[in-house]
Design a protein around this motif. Structure first.
Motif, mmCIF file in Angstrom:
data_model
loop_
_atom_site.group_PDB
_atom_site.id
_atom_site.type_symbol
_atom_site.label_atom_id
_atom_site.label_comp_id
_atom_site.label_asym_id
_atom_site.label_seq_id
_atom_site.Cartn_x
_atom_site.Cartn_y
_atom_site.Cartn_z
ATOM 1 N N VAL A 111 10.177 -7.023 4.481
ATOM 2 C CA VAL A 111 8.879 -7.234 3.825
ATOM 3 C C VAL A 111 7.789 -6.444 4.546
ATOM 4 C CG1 VAL A 111 7.124 -8.969 3.302
ATOM 5 C CG2 VAL A 111 9.528 -9.479 2.881
ATOM 6 N N ILE A 112 7.784 -6.484 5.867
ATOM 7 C CA ILE A 112 6.792 -5.722 6.639
ATOM 8 C C ILE A 112 6.979 -4.230 6.406
ATOM 9 C CG2 ILE A 112 6.047 -5.126 8.985
ATOM 10 C CD1 ILE A 112 6.705 -8.065 9.730
ATOM 11 N N PHE A 113 8.227 -3.795 6.349
ATOM 12 C CA PHE A 113 8.539 -2.393 6.086
ATOM 13 C C PHE A 113 8.015 -1.972 4.711
ATOM 14 C CE2 PHE A 113 11.886 -0.262 3.574
ATOM 15 C CZ PHE A 113 11.639 1.039 3.968
ATOM 16 N N ALA A 114 8.241 -2.781 3.684
ATOM 17 C CA ALA A 114 7.776 -2.440 2.334
ATOM 18 C C ALA A 114 6.255 -2.371 2.285
ATOM 19 C CB ALA A 114 8.305 -3.461 1.331
ATOM 20 N N ILE A 115 5.602 -3.303 2.951
ATOM 21 C CA ILE A 115 4.132 -3.291 2.969
ATOM 22 C C ILE A 115 3.628 -2.038 3.680
ATOM 23 C CG2 ILE A 115 2.108 -4.453 3.953
ATOM 24 C CD1 ILE A 115 3.591 -7.116 3.398
ATOM 25 N N THR A 116 4.266 -1.659 4.786
ATOM 26 C CA THR A 116 3.865 -0.442 5.506
ATOM 27 C C THR A 116 4.043 0.788 4.629
ATOM 28 O OG1 THR A 116 4.575 -1.463 7.574
ATOM 29 C CG2 THR A 116 4.265 0.933 7.589
ATOM 30 N N TYR A 117 5.183 0.869 3.957
ATOM 31 C CA TYR A 117 5.462 2.025 3.097
ATOM 32 C C TYR A 117 4.458 2.112 1.951
ATOM 33 C CZ TYR A 117 7.807 5.080 -0.190
ATOM 34 O OH TYR A 117 8.090 6.091 -1.073
ATOM 35 N N ILE A 118 4.208 1.004 1.292
ATOM 36 C CA ILE A 118 3.271 1.005 0.168
ATOM 37 C C ILE A 118 1.866 1.347 0.630
ATOM 38 C CG2 ILE A 118 2.166 -0.505 -1.544
ATOM 39 C CD1 ILE A 118 4.945 -1.896 -1.802
ATOM 40 N N THR A 119 1.455 0.822 1.776
ATOM 41 C CA THR A 119 0.122 1.109 2.304
ATOM 42 C C THR A 119 -0.034 2.593 2.631
ATOM 43 O OG1 THR A 119 0.020 -1.119 3.253
ATOM 44 C CG2 THR A 119 -1.545 0.512 4.096
#
Length: 188
Positions: free
Chosen positions: A168-176
């Protein structure tokens, strides 16, 4: 560049399901066949995003029933994964294919629009190819940074961060990072 975008949009969504082969080979091959045929149907109806969205939803369902709260509460793993961290990390390939399918859709839209307004076809193709290369290079950088952060979190065992939370943290970082880069690109 069109062929590259089509290839990325069709091939990348099946990559995470290859990670299921060691634990469930038949199920993995069935899922790969269904996802790829969905992509071919999407190619025929000129909507490549269908395969990416279908694959993303399917990967999230597999992730939930194999390592989320369902196995924790019911003590049953419906789809066993030998390496859940690898499967979670490969979900980014689906997101990358979603971006490439959206780029393909925009590419075709702009070619049609500029062609109908009388612009030189070769000049439009050259400009769009350069734009797509630029966008894909920045998204690849965002992908590499996000994957690095994800795998660092998985390798360094932090008792409060399980692989699903790291995903989840990885996806948020990528999207940001992706949204920041696309916003910068649009403003320049």
């Amino acid at each position: 560049m069109r062929q590259v975008l089509i290839t990325l949009s069709l091939i990348l969504p099946i990559i995470p399901f290859i990670a299921i082969i060691p634990s469930s080979p038949l199920l993995s091959l069935i899922i790969i066949g269904i996802v790829f045929s969905t992509g071919l149907i999407g190619l025929l109806i000129n909507n490549l995003t269908i395969e990416s969205w279908f694959s993303l939803i399917l990967a999230l369902i597999i992730s939930l029933i194999s390592q989320g709260y369902i196995p924790f509460i019911f003590h049953v793993v419906l789809i066993p994964l030998q390496n859940p961290e690898l499967f979670n990390g490969l979900v980014i390939m689906i997101e990358y294919s979603l971006v490439s399918s959206q780029l393909y859709k925009s590419y075709m839209k702009y070619i049609k629009e500029f062609g109908s307004r009388g612009f030189d076809k070769n000049e439009v193709n050259y400009a769009l190819n350069n734009l797509v290369k630029w966008i894909m290079s920045f998204l690849t950088i965002a992908l590499a940074i996000s994957l690095t952060i994800y795998y660092i979190m998985v390798i360094i065992t932090i008792p409060l961060v399980d692989p699903f939370t790291a995903l989840v943290i990885f996806a948020i970082t990528y999207i940001t990072i992706s949204r920041y880069l696309l916003t910068k690109m649009r403003s320049s």
